[in-house]
Design a protein around this motif. Structure first.
Motif, PDB file in Angstrom:
ATOM      1  N   LEU A 123      83.117  59.750  38.728  1.00 48.42           N
ATOM      2  CA  LEU A 123      84.213  59.700  37.761  1.00 48.42           C
ATOM      3  C   LEU A 123      83.712  59.955  36.343  1.00 48.42           C
ATOM      4  O   LEU A 123      84.355  60.677  35.574  1.00 48.42           O
ATOM      5  CB  LEU A 123      84.925  58.347  37.825  1.00 48.42           C
ATOM      6  CG  LEU A 123      85.777  58.107  39.063  1.00 48.42           C
ATOM      7  CD1 LEU A 123      86.308  56.671  39.065  1.00 48.42           C
ATOM      8  CD2 LEU A 123      86.908  59.109  39.150  1.00 48.42           C
TER       9      LEU A 123
ATOM     10  N   GLU B 231      91.449  54.207  37.755  1.00 44.19           N
ATOM     11  CA  GLU B 231      91.102  55.374  38.554  1.00 44.19           C
ATOM     12  C   GLU B 231      90.000  55.041  39.556  1.00 44.19           C
ATOM     13  O   GLU B 231      90.038  55.495  40.714  1.00 44.19           O
ATOM     14  CB  GLU B 231      90.655  56.514  37.626  1.00 44.19           C
ATOM     15  CG  GLU B 231      90.413  57.810  38.356  1.00 44.19           C
ATOM     16  CD  GLU B 231      90.050  58.966  37.428  1.00 44.19           C
ATOM     17  OE1 GLU B 231      89.811  60.058  37.966  1.00 44.19           O
ATOM     18  OE2 GLU B 231      89.995  58.791  36.191  1.00 44.19           O
TER      19      GLU B 231
ATOM     20  N   CYS C 179      83.356  55.570  27.477  1.00 45.21           N
ATOM     21  CA  CYS C 179      84.758  55.939  27.693  1.00 45.21           C
ATOM     22  C   CYS C 179      85.378  56.486  26.413  1.00 45.21           C
ATOM     23  O   CYS C 179      86.113  57.475  26.449  1.00 45.21           O
ATOM     24  CB  CYS C 179      85.558  54.745  28.199  1.00 45.21           C
ATOM     25  SG  CYS C 179      85.271  54.367  29.934  1.00 45.21           S
TER      26      CYS C 179
ATOM     27  N   ALA D 189      85.561  67.235  31.936  1.00 40.85           N
ATOM     28  CA  ALA D 189      86.940  67.454  31.495  1.00 40.85           C
ATOM     29  C   ALA D 189      87.049  67.413  29.970  1.00 40.85           C
ATOM     30  O   ALA D 189      87.889  68.098  29.382  1.00 40.85           O
ATOM     31  CB  ALA D 189      87.865  66.412  32.121  1.00 40.85           C
ATOM     32  N   ALA D 190      86.195  66.619  29.343  1.00 45.05           N
ATOM     33  CA  ALA D 190      86.176  66.526  27.885  1.00 45.05           C
ATOM     34  C   ALA D 190      85.443  67.715  27.265  1.00 45.05           C
ATOM     35  O   ALA D 190      85.421  67.864  26.041  1.00 45.05           O
ATOM     36  CB  ALA D 190      85.532  65.209  27.448  1.00 45.05           C
TER      37      ALA D 190
ATOM     38  N   ILE E  68      88.786  58.576  27.369  1.00 38.59           N
ATOM     39  CA  ILE E  68      89.549  57.817  28.357  1.00 38.59           C
ATOM     40  C   ILE E  68      89.358  56.335  28.046  1.00 38.59           C
ATOM     41  O   ILE E  68      88.270  55.919  27.643  1.00 38.59           O
ATOM     42  CB  ILE E  68      89.107  58.143  29.807  1.00 38.59           C
ATOM     43  CG1 ILE E  68      89.973  57.409  30.825  1.00 38.59           C
ATOM     44  CG2 ILE E  68      87.634  57.866  30.021  1.00 38.59           C
ATOM     45  CD1 ILE E  68      89.743  57.825  32.266  1.00 38.59           C
TER      46      ILE E  68
ATOM     47  N   ASP F 290      91.898  52.675  31.891  1.00 41.16           N
ATOM     48  CA  ASP F 290      92.290  53.796  32.740  1.00 41.16           C
ATOM     49  C   ASP F 290      91.164  54.208  33.691  1.00 41.16           C
ATOM     50  O   ASP F 290      91.417  54.572  34.842  1.00 41.16           O
ATOM     51  CB  ASP F 290      92.726  54.992  31.896  1.00 41.16           C
ATOM     52  CG  ASP F 290      94.089  54.779  31.255  1.00 41.16           C
ATOM     53  OD1 ASP F 290      94.833  53.875  31.694  1.00 41.16           O
ATOM     54  OD2 ASP F 290      94.401  55.516  30.302  1.00 41.16           O
ATOM     55  N   LEU F 291      89.922  54.146  33.205  1.00 38.72           N
ATOM     56  CA  LEU F 291      88.792  54.465  34.080  1.00 38.72           C
ATOM     57  C   LEU F 291      88.728  53.479  35.246  1.00 38.72           C
ATOM     58  O   LEU F 291      88.554  53.884  36.396  1.00 38.72           O
ATOM     59  CB  LEU F 291      87.478  54.456  33.310  1.00 38.72           C
ATOM     60  CG  LEU F 291      86.244  54.762  34.168  1.00 38.72           C
ATOM     61  CD1 LEU F 291      86.217  56.225  34.597  1.00 38.72           C
ATOM     62  CD2 LEU F 291      84.973  54.399  33.445  1.00 38.72           C
TER      63      LEU F 291
ATOM     64  N   LEU G 108      84.332  59.952  25.959  1.00 39.12           N
ATOM     65  CA  LEU G 108      84.936  60.822  26.959  1.00 39.12           C
ATOM     66  C   LEU G 108      86.443  60.969  26.790  1.00 39.12           C
ATOM     67  O   LEU G 108      87.068  61.794  27.461  1.00 39.12           O
ATOM     68  CB  LEU G 108      84.628  60.297  28.369  1.00 39.12           C
ATOM     69  CG  LEU G 108      83.151  60.223  28.749  1.00 39.12           C
ATOM     70  CD1 LEU G 108      83.001  59.645  30.146  1.00 39.12           C
ATOM     71  CD2 LEU G 108      82.482  61.576  28.632  1.00 39.12           C
TER      72      LEU G 108
ATOM     73  N   LYS H 236      82.993  63.616  36.025  1.00 38.59           N
ATOM     74  CA  LYS H 236      84.254  64.359  36.007  1.00 38.59           C
ATOM     75  C   LYS H 236      84.892  64.305  34.619  1.00 38.59           C
ATOM     76  O   LYS H 236      85.325  65.321  34.074  1.00 38.59           O
ATOM     77  CB  LYS H 236      85.222  63.792  37.048  1.00 38.59           C
ATOM     78  CG  LYS H 236      86.586  64.462  37.055  1.00 38.59           C
ATOM     79  CD  LYS H 236      87.533  63.773  37.996  1.00 38.59           C
ATOM     80  CE  LYS H 236      88.424  62.879  37.165  1.00 38.59           C
ATOM     81  NZ  LYS H 236      89.563  62.340  37.877  1.00 38.59           N
ATOM     82  N   HIS H 237      84.923  63.109  34.033  1.00 36.88           N
ATOM     83  CA  HIS H 237      85.541  62.955  32.717  1.00 36.88           C
ATOM     84  C   HIS H 237      84.706  63.597  31.608  1.00 36.88           C
ATOM     85  O   HIS H 237      85.267  64.113  30.640  1.00 36.88           O
ATOM     86  CB  HIS H 237      85.838  61.484  32.425  1.00 36.88           C
ATOM     87  CG  HIS H 237      87.028  60.989  33.175  1.00 36.88           C
ATOM     88  ND1 HIS H 237      88.302  61.339  32.823  1.00 36.88           N
ATOM     89  CD2 HIS H 237      87.139  60.206  34.278  1.00 36.88           C
ATOM     90  CE1 HIS H 237      89.161  60.783  33.668  1.00 36.88           C
ATOM     91  NE2 HIS H 237      88.468  60.101  34.564  1.00 36.88           N
ATOM     92  N   ARG H 238      83.413  63.589  31.758  1.00 38.03           N
ATOM     93  CA  ARG H 238      82.564  64.277  30.768  1.00 38.03           C
ATOM     94  C   ARG H 238      82.862  65.765  30.781  1.00 38.03           C
ATOM     95  O   ARG H 238      83.063  66.393  29.736  1.00 38.03           O
ATOM     96  CB  ARG H 238      81.077  64.023  31.052  1.00 38.03           C
ATOM     97  CG  ARG H 238      80.166  64.795  30.081  1.00 38.03           C
ATOM     98  CD  ARG H 238      78.707  64.612  30.382  1.00 38.03           C
ATOM     99  NE  ARG H 238      78.294  65.018  31.713  1.00 38.03           N
ATOM    100  CZ  ARG H 238      78.116  66.292  32.095  1.00 38.03           C
ATOM    101  NH1 ARG H 238      78.352  67.292  31.272  1.00 38.03           N
ATOM    102  NH2 ARG H 238      77.708  66.560  33.323  1.00 38.03           N
TER     103      ARG H 238
END
Length: 82
Positions: A16, A74, A61, A23-24, A66, A70-71, A64, A19-21
């Protein structure tokens, strides 16, 4: 109970974060720099060789884009297969 780094939940968390890194639109180097950590920091986090405490996770977070809440939501959904 086995060490957390060997549990499947840890692998989910690392996935996760990566993924968020991505996506950012951030590289590992950019994340490390934003956190004022050594260049290798994010590599170590994502490979599982460095563990984060809750404060570090919250800081990451923010970088990133988020919320910690929320992290975690998820994370829990991922564990339950949802």
């Amino acid at each position: 109970m086995s060490k957390t780094i060997y549990r499947p939940e840890h692998t989910v968390l690392l996935s996760l974060l990566k993924k968020h890194r991505k996506a950012a639109g951030l590289t590992q180097v950019q994340c490390s720099k934003a956190l004022e950590r050594p260049q290798s920091f994010m590599s170590d986090v994502e490979s599982g060789t460095r563990r984060l405490d809750i404060v570090q996770l919250r800081d990451l977070c923010k970088v990133l884009g988020i919320s910690l809440t929320d992290l975690i939501k998820e994370f829990e959904r991922s564990l339950s297969g949802g």
